[in-house]
Design an enzyme around this catalytic site. Structure first.
Site, mmCIF file in Angstrom:
data_model
loop_
_atom_site.group_PDB
_atom_site.id
_atom_site.type_symbol
_atom_site.label_atom_id
_atom_site.label_comp_id
_atom_site.label_asym_id
_atom_site.label_seq_id
_atom_site.Cartn_x
_atom_site.Cartn_y
_atom_site.Cartn_z
ATOM 1 N N TYR A 165 0.785 -1.275 -0.021
ATOM 2 C CA TYR A 165 0.082 0.044 -0.123
ATOM 3 C C TYR A 165 0.898 1.233 -0.129
ATOM 4 C CZ TYR A 165 0.681 0.750 5.040
ATOM 5 O OH TYR A 165 1.266 1.147 6.220
ATOM 6 N N CYS A 166 0.238 2.414 -0.610
ATOM 7 C CA CYS A 166 0.682 3.666 -0.347
ATOM 8 C C CYS A 166 -0.045 4.679 0.001
ATOM 9 C CB CYS A 166 1.621 4.072 -1.885
ATOM 10 S SG CYS A 166 0.149 4.083 -3.172
ATOM 11 N N ARG A 167 0.017 5.914 -0.351
ATOM 12 C CA ARG A 167 -1.015 6.970 -0.076
ATOM 13 C C ARG A 167 -2.358 6.739 -0.814
ATOM 14 N NH1 ARG A 167 -3.210 12.028 -0.902
ATOM 15 N NH2 ARG A 167 -2.309 12.094 -2.865
ATOM 16 N N ILE A 216 -3.632 4.196 1.925
ATOM 17 C CA ILE A 216 -4.049 4.378 3.309
ATOM 18 C C ILE A 216 -5.041 5.335 3.417
ATOM 19 C CG2 ILE A 216 -2.250 6.311 3.799
ATOM 20 C CD1 ILE A 216 -1.925 4.502 6.280
#
Length: 142
Positions: free
Chosen positions: A99-101, A128
């Site tokens: 995952y990332c932003r 996120i």
């Protein structure tokens, strides 16, 4: 039929823009169908996080990680991921969740893992941001 072609000629810029959009939409759909990893929802990540054999990897930058990350995640910024592939392969996870932003960097990371022989790779669609919007907890700091 003549009026259609007449319209295309008279409004060539609009016609060209429509053609470009159609090509982009088709290309996007084809790439989505050809991707070798799965896009999953925050609820799926919540079920998988902390389970044995699941590597949860946050590919954001250090300042983003400190602002809040999913408990149990490992921090490997996208720019350093390729250098950590051997280490990750040595751990032999059954599944990798990235995952990332917002989901863009994690999709890039998922492609990198798949190209390097990892199977059962997924990424958190919406990143996120999606995780927090559904009120899942984040850990702050290191």
């Amino acid at each position: 039929m003549e009026s259609f072609f007449d319209f295309l000629v008279r409004h060539w810029a609009l016609s060209l823009a429509a053609l470009v959009l159609i090509v982009l939409l088709i290309g996007n759909e084809l790439s989505r169908r050809l991707q070798k990893f799965e896009t999953i929802e925050p609820s799926d990540v919540a079920r998988k996080a902390g389970r044995e054999g699941v590597a949860l990897i946050d590919v954001r930058e250090p300042n983003e990680w400190k602002e809040g990350h999913i408990k149990g995640a490992r921090h490997v910024p996208l720019g350093k991921l390729e250098g950590k592939l051997g280490e990750l392969k040595g751990e032999a996870p059954k599944e990798v969740v990235i995952y990332c932003r917002s989901g863009n960097r994690s999709a890039t990371a998922a492609n990198l893992l798949v190209k390097n022989g990892f199977e059962n790779v997924s990424h958190l669609g919406g990143g996120i941001i999606a995780w927090e919007s559904q009120n899942y907890p984040v850990s702050k700091g290191k």
